[in-house]
Design an enzyme around this catalytic site. Structure first.
Site, PDB file in Angstrom:
ATOM      1  N   LYS A 166       0.867  -1.187   0.000  1.00  0.00           N
ATOM      2  CA  LYS A 166       0.000   0.000   0.000  1.00  0.00           C
ATOM      3  C   LYS A 166       0.891   1.221   0.000  1.00  0.00           C
ATOM      4  O   LYS A 166       2.016   1.188   0.520  1.00  0.00           O
ATOM      5  CB  LYS A 166      -0.875   0.032   1.259  1.00  0.00           C
TER       6      LYS A 166
HETATM    7  N1  GLU Z   1      -7.122   0.086  -3.473  1.00  0.00           N
HETATM    8  C1  GLU Z   1      -7.885  -1.076  -3.777  1.00  0.00           C
HETATM    9  C2  GLU Z   1      -8.005  -1.965  -2.558  1.00  0.00           C
HETATM   10  O1  GLU Z   1      -7.890  -1.518  -1.442  1.00  0.00           O
HETATM   11  C3  GLU Z   1      -7.368  -1.807  -5.021  1.00  0.00           C
HETATM   12  C4  GLU Z   1      -5.960  -2.290  -4.944  1.00  0.00           C
HETATM   13  C5  GLU Z   1      -5.440  -2.833  -6.278  1.00  0.00           C
HETATM   14  O2  GLU Z   1      -6.174  -2.955  -7.218  1.00  0.00           O
HETATM   15  O3  GLU Z   1      -4.244  -3.136  -6.294  1.00  0.00           O
HETATM   16  O4  GLU Z   1      -8.278  -3.118  -2.667  1.00  0.00           O
END
Ligand code: GLU
Length: 429
Positions: A119
């Site tokens: 993240k």
């Molecule tokens: N931000 C989204 C989540 O929390 C998508 C993450 C992604 O597609 O890598 O799942």
């Protein structure tokens, strides 16, 4: 021996109260105990592999220089490259990003997509940044972490307050650094730049599919089911549209500024148009004004928190009257609140299952980029449905087998999968 008597391995004790990573650990530890996880693997899976903190100087439109703090956490890469979004929000901290990166690890494992968890985030208020400032900030942040990301290392995506345009700048900045256009470094891109059909809607589509399945299990007819939604960003608004198409009635929506309710059902298309214009649904003319606190206390079939973490807490969980909660956001329910809800028989579909549609379509985008061959929207949606239903089914069966709530079951599935490959791979050096 009661659960409380079981001590967790050293180094996995909970951080201080209020820590989001602490909440993640509490959830993890409950499932690890059930699995009788060995202390070594327990320690590995409760520590982030890598945490990066960078300073991003930006020359603002008025000529002043501001320095923004950015983070990228690669929590685990046992199953594949780190994967997870980038969020722009004033409340972004290393603790929060680490928890979100851990949740991505478990989410990818539950969804069975070959990624680890990561993240990123930058502490900033995007509502006060011009488009030029947003682009400069994005490019500088990516330049600072450029050696750590890549199609086989770590693949970012959109999250709170970032969108396909931001992903286009991510892709361009990385490509300029490596000297080759590299679409597979990031997902959630614009369609013309290697994005996947269906990716933007995928999280909401997944949410609507698990809502349908959860209601089926709870014996509630989706036709006419009353739904309240917190958050009207990408996840909240798409979920609202698709649930309405399935026959549900969206009776209340709130966002960062205000909210609106109408027992006869809100006009979602008109609200999406309104939100596009005003950046909020506050003041939407049809329906009654509504606060967040009132939304959580509504007597509805489904409550769908689709904003940010720590929204349903020990303080307001007793007010909740919904029969089913679908976690569209990451970490919207604190562990204390979750215990209270579970005791009262509320059926909670946890984030790492409910919102896994986004990363599943991101996986499809990454595959298409690496093949240089693109699928139709119908094909993406059909594959997404297969994966979401399989994940829901596995987690539900695990919950029934262990006689636990769905969150603990989802962790059991995820920890088992990540622990298995960790044992196979062994400890390097
Ligand atoms: N931000 C989204 C989540 O929390 C998508 C993450 C992604 O597609 O890598 O799942």
């Amino acid at each position: 021996m009661s659960e409380a008597d079981v001590t967790v391995p050293r180094g996995t004790e909970l951080p201080g109260h209020g820590s989001t990573f602490g909440a993640m650990l509490e959830e993890f530890n409950a499932a690890a105990r059930l699995l009788d996880l060995e202390p070594g693997i327990w320690k590995v899976l409760t520590h982030p592999k890598r945490q990066i903190v960078v300073s991003c100087p930006v020359e603002m439109d008025n000529g002043d220089v501001e320095v923004f703090t950015g983070y990228r956490v690669q929590y685990n890469i046992s199953l594949g490259p780190a994967k997870g979004g980038i969020r722009y929000h004033p409340a972004v901290t290393l603790d929060e990003v680490t928890a979100l990166a851990a949740w991505m690890t478990w989410k990818c494992a539950v969804a069975q997509v070959p990624f680890g968890g990561g993240k990123g985030g930058v502490a900033c208020d995007p509502t006060r940044l011009s488009r030029r400032e947003l682009e400069l900030l994005t490019r500088r942040y990516i330049a600072e972490i450029v050696d750590a990301i890549g199609p086989d290392k770590d693949v970012p995506a959109p999250d709170v307050n970032t969108n396909d345009q931001v992903m286009a700048w991510v892709m361009d900045t990385y490509s300029m650094h490596v000297g080759a256009t590299t679409t597979a470094v990031v997902t959630g891109k614009p369609l013309q730049l290697g994005g996947s059909a269906g990716r933007r809607e995928a999280t909401g589509r997944g949410v609507s599919l698990v809502t349908r399945e959860a209601l089926k299990y709870a014996g509630i007819d989706i036709a006419g089911a009353r739904v309240a939604i917190q958050g009207f960003g990408n996840v909240g608004s798409v979920s609202a549209s698709l649930l309405r198409q399935m026959g549900a009635r969206i009776v209340a929506v709130t966002d960062w500024k205000g909210g609106v309710g109408d027992d006869r059902g809100l006009d979602i298309d008109a609200m999406i148009e309104y939100a596009r214009q005003y950046k909020t649904i506050d003041g939407f003319p049809a329906g009654e004004p509504l606060t967040n606190a009132a939304l959580f206390a509504l007597d509805v079939d489904v409550l769908l928190p689709a904003a940010i973490e720590n929204q349903i807490t020990a303080r307001n969980a007793r007010d909740v009257r919904a029969r089913v909660i679908i976690e569209g956001a990451n970490g919207p329910t604190t562990p204390d609140a979750h215990r209270l809800l579970h005791e009262r028989g509320v059926f909670v579909v946890p984030d790492i299952l409910a919102n896994a549609g986004g990363v599943t379509a991101s996986y499809f985008e990454w595959v298409q980029n690496r093949h240089g061959y693109f699928w139709s929207e119908d094909e993406v949606n059909a594959r997404l449905e297969i994966k979401m239903l399989a994940a829901f089914d596995t987690v539900l069966k695990t919950a029934l087998r262990y006689r636990v709530d769905l969150r603990t079951a989802a962790y059991v599935v995820a920890i088992d999968r990540v622990a298995t490959v960790t044992r196979m791979r062994g400890m390097y050096a």
